[in-house]
Design an enzyme around this catalytic site. Structure first.
Site, PDB file in Angstrom:
ATOM      1  N   HIS A   1      -2.772   0.262  -0.465  1.00  0.00           N
ATOM      2  CA  HIS A   1      -3.720   0.049   0.647  1.00  0.00           C
ATOM      3  C   HIS A   1      -2.924   0.151   1.966  1.00  0.00           C
ATOM      4  O   HIS A   1      -2.735  -0.829   2.679  1.00  0.00           O
ATOM      5  CB  HIS A   1      -4.375  -1.319   0.491  1.00  0.00           C
ATOM      6  CG  HIS A   1      -5.622  -1.510   1.297  1.00  0.00           C
ATOM      7  ND1 HIS A   1      -6.198  -0.514   2.068  1.00  0.00           N
ATOM      8  CD2 HIS A   1      -6.419  -2.610   1.458  1.00  0.00           C
ATOM      9  CE1 HIS A   1      -7.283  -0.986   2.657  1.00  0.00           C
ATOM     10  NE2 HIS A   1      -7.440  -2.245   2.314  1.00  0.00           N
TER      11      HIS A   1
ATOM     12  N   ARG B   1     -11.984   5.742  -0.122  1.00  0.00           N
ATOM     13  CA  ARG B   1     -11.669   4.534  -0.909  1.00  0.00           C
ATOM     14  C   ARG B   1     -12.078   4.834  -2.336  1.00  0.00           C
ATOM     15  O   ARG B   1     -13.267   5.065  -2.612  1.00  0.00           O
ATOM     16  CB  ARG B   1     -12.421   3.317  -0.382  1.00  0.00           C
ATOM     17  CG  ARG B   1     -12.404   2.151  -1.340  1.00  0.00           C
ATOM     18  CD  ARG B   1     -12.828   0.847  -0.727  1.00  0.00           C
ATOM     19  NE  ARG B   1     -11.820   0.369   0.198  1.00  0.00           N
ATOM     20  CZ  ARG B   1     -11.808  -0.871   0.712  1.00  0.00           C
ATOM     21  NH1 ARG B   1     -12.753  -1.741   0.378  1.00  0.00           N
ATOM     22  NH2 ARG B   1     -10.853  -1.240   1.538  1.00  0.00           N
TER      23      ARG B   1
ATOM     24  N   ARG C   1      -6.986  -3.666  12.206  1.00  0.00           N
ATOM     25  CA  ARG C   1      -7.379  -2.492  11.411  1.00  0.00           C
ATOM     26  C   ARG C   1      -7.937  -1.409  12.333  1.00  0.00           C
ATOM     27  O   ARG C   1      -7.623  -0.228  12.196  1.00  0.00           O
ATOM     28  CB  ARG C   1      -8.463  -2.865  10.378  1.00  0.00           C
ATOM     29  CG  ARG C   1      -8.023  -3.752   9.234  1.00  0.00           C
ATOM     30  CD  ARG C   1      -7.092  -3.053   8.280  1.00  0.00           C
ATOM     31  NE  ARG C   1      -7.665  -1.878   7.652  1.00  0.00           N
ATOM     32  CZ  ARG C   1      -8.418  -1.879   6.549  1.00  0.00           C
ATOM     33  NH1 ARG C   1      -8.705  -3.009   5.942  1.00  0.00           N
ATOM     34  NH2 ARG C   1      -8.863  -0.737   6.018  1.00  0.00           N
TER      35      ARG C   1
ATOM     36  N   CYS D   1      -5.428  -9.955   3.600  1.00  0.00           N
ATOM     37  CA  CYS D   1      -6.152  -8.750   4.020  1.00  0.00           C
ATOM     38  C   CYS D   1      -7.663  -8.974   4.086  1.00  0.00           C
ATOM     39  O   CYS D   1      -8.362  -8.217   4.741  1.00  0.00           O
ATOM     40  CB  CYS D   1      -5.832  -7.598   3.080  1.00  0.00           C
ATOM     41  SG  CYS D   1      -6.376  -7.862   1.388  1.00  0.00           S
TER      42      CYS D   1
ATOM     43  N   ASP E   1      -3.295 -12.244  -1.684  1.00  0.00           N
ATOM     44  CA  ASP E   1      -4.511 -11.433  -1.801  1.00  0.00           C
ATOM     45  C   ASP E   1      -5.315 -11.972  -2.981  1.00  0.00           C
ATOM     46  O   ASP E   1      -4.814 -12.793  -3.767  1.00  0.00           O
ATOM     47  CB  ASP E   1      -4.105  -9.955  -2.024  1.00  0.00           C
ATOM     48  CG  ASP E   1      -5.286  -8.997  -2.038  1.00  0.00           C
ATOM     49  OD1 ASP E   1      -6.383  -9.384  -1.584  1.00  0.00           O
ATOM     50  OD2 ASP E   1      -5.116  -7.851  -2.509  1.00  0.00           O
TER      51      ASP E   1
ATOM     52  N   GLN F   1      -4.296  -1.072   5.537  1.00  0.00           N
ATOM     53  CA  GLN F   1      -4.295  -2.518   5.704  1.00  0.00           C
ATOM     54  C   GLN F   1      -2.893  -3.024   6.024  1.00  0.00           C
ATOM     55  O   GLN F   1      -2.707  -3.848   6.930  1.00  0.00           O
ATOM     56  CB  GLN F   1      -4.812  -3.203   4.428  1.00  0.00           C
ATOM     57  CG  GLN F   1      -4.770  -4.709   4.494  1.00  0.00           C
ATOM     58  CD  GLN F   1      -5.760  -5.288   5.498  1.00  0.00           C
ATOM     59  OE1 GLN F   1      -6.931  -4.975   5.450  1.00  0.00           O
ATOM     60  NE2 GLN F   1      -5.280  -6.135   6.423  1.00  0.00           N
TER      61      GLN F   1
HETATM   62  N1  NVA Z   1      -6.480  -6.000  -3.767  1.00  0.00           N
HETATM   63  C1  NVA Z   1      -7.824  -5.973  -3.232  1.00  0.00           C
HETATM   64  C2  NVA Z   1      -7.792  -5.603  -1.791  1.00  0.00           C
HETATM   65  C3  NVA Z   1      -9.142  -5.666  -1.122  1.00  0.00           C
HETATM   66  C4  NVA Z   1      -9.115  -5.204   0.304  1.00  0.00           C
HETATM   67  C5  NVA Z   1      -8.686  -5.005  -4.021  1.00  0.00           C
HETATM   68  O1  NVA Z   1      -8.210  -3.924  -4.366  1.00  0.00           O
HETATM   69  O2  NVA Z   1      -9.825  -5.359  -4.308  1.00  0.00           O
HETATM   70  N1   CP Z   2      -9.237  -5.581   3.697  1.00  0.00           N
HETATM   71  C1   CP Z   2     -10.153  -4.641   3.399  1.00  0.00           C
HETATM   72  O1   CP Z   2      -9.827  -3.505   3.133  1.00  0.00           O
HETATM   73  O2   CP Z   2     -11.431  -5.086   3.452  1.00  0.00           O
HETATM   74  P1   CP Z   2     -12.736  -4.310   2.955  1.00  0.00           P
HETATM   75  O3   CP Z   2     -12.669  -4.273   1.447  1.00  0.00           O
HETATM   76  O4   CP Z   2     -13.872  -5.136   3.450  1.00  0.00           O
HETATM   77  O5   CP Z   2     -12.724  -2.932   3.524  1.00  0.00           O
END
Ligand code: NVA
Ligand code: CP
Length: 305
Positions: free
Chosen positions: A128, A101, A291, A263, A220, A131
């Site tokens: 992502h 990540r 997931r 998500c 989101d 997800q």
């Molecule tokens: N769009 C959000 C998704 C979190 C799972 C982010 O990147 O923070």
């Molecule tokens: N939806 C998702 O990826 O959640 P986290 O940021 O908690 O991993």
């Protein structure tokens, strides 16, 4: 060739559907998988916070018989200037796969270029995919037989962010209609080749247009990780995004049996009203649970097992 899982756009739709079918089989118990990755180690690198990705991958790796290794990038030499390429070369000698990540998407493409082991995208600023695979698995469970999504309409509301990009790629590759209601200033700002011109994809500034006849209503956070201000957005962004909140009025414009997806983490009262998030049309817990299953199938794909 090493099988990475970086973006849904990299795959044929049939391959993505095979992964979904594998996830179904693992979830139902039809496919035993306790030894699938026996003896292997999967490193997970986090440059950003995570609850779902971290826990579902860690548990999933163990359920496949492998050992998870969690690393915070700021505690690695990566955090003090060691190159991504060198990190990829070194980790390839120790572990069998990397889930990462990170912020800039180029970090993951560079990692995949120099690693001799599979690299899996656990979220970047661009996309992502894990997800959205869980989301599409959930949509299949609720709305589609045999992963045939033709005739379904998904409506996205709010920021044209990393989740929106993976939904666009999913709609083009797995063939369903996706209407994105996004303020013009926040339309997806990444290279999507010609996907925005694909007949499955409609971009509109009008949330009511997008909601009409929708089977799935999805949104989101208004402020993704890494943006200044955290989840308490600036007033300007909030003003732009407020008309795109999924509330009961908007849900009522969709099909009667439409479901609400997110998500997570969700900010009630911002991108979605609390009554929708916690209401009868919400499938967010099923989505989060998937997931675990879909990521095990993604790892099995990467290891060709
Ligand atoms: N769009 C959000 C998704 C979190 C799972 C982010 O990147 O923070
Ligand atoms: N939806 C998702 O990826 O959640 P986290 O940021 O908690 O991993």
């Amino acid at each position: 060739m090493t099988s990475h899982f970086i973006d849904l756009a990299d795959f044929e739709g049939d391959v993505l559907k095979e992964i979904l079918a594998d996830a179904d089989a693992m979830k139902s118990g039809a496919k035993p998988h306790a030894d699938l990755l026996a003896g292997k180690t999967v490193a997970m690198i986090f440059e950003k916070p995570s609850t779902r990705t971290r826990v579902s991958f860690e548990v999933g790796i163990k359920q496949l018989g492998a050992t998870p290794l969690t690393l915070r990038s700021e505690e690695m030499q990566l955090g003090r200037g060691e190159t991504v390429a060198d990190t990829a070369r070194v980790l390839s000698g120790y572990v069998d796969a990397i889930m990462i990540r990170t912020s800039r998407h180029e970090i993951i493409t560079e990692l995949a270029k120099f690693a001799t082991i599979p690299v899996i995208n656990g979220l970047t600023d661009r996309s992502h995919p894990c997800q959205v695979m869980a989301d599409v698995m959930t949509m299949a469970e609720l709305k589609a037989q045999n992963h045939d999504f033709s005739g379904l309409k998904v409506a996205w509301f709010g920021d044209g962010n990393n989740m929106a990009v993976s939904w666009i790629e999913a709609a083009v590759k797995m063939d369903f209609r996706l209407d994105l209601a996004v303020p013009p200033a926040l339309a997806p700002d990444v290279d999507l080749a010609d996907m925005m011109q694909h007949p499955n994809i409609t971009l509109t500034a009008d949330p009511e247009d997008a909601a009409k006849n929708a089977d799935v209503m999805v949104t989101d956070t208004w402020s993704s990780m890494g943006m200044p201000g955290g989840y308490s957005n600036s007033g300007d962004r909030q003003d732009l995004l407020r008309p795109y909140q999924i509330n009961q009025r908007l849900m009522d414009m969709a099909n009667d049996d439409a479901v609400f997806m997110h998500c997570l983490p969700v900010y009630r009262g911002q991108e979605a009203s609390a009554d929708v998030v916690d209401g009868p049309q919400s499938v967010i817990w099923q989505e989060a649970n998937n997931r675990l299953h879909v990521q095990k199938a993604i790892m099995a794909y990467c290891f060709n097992t």
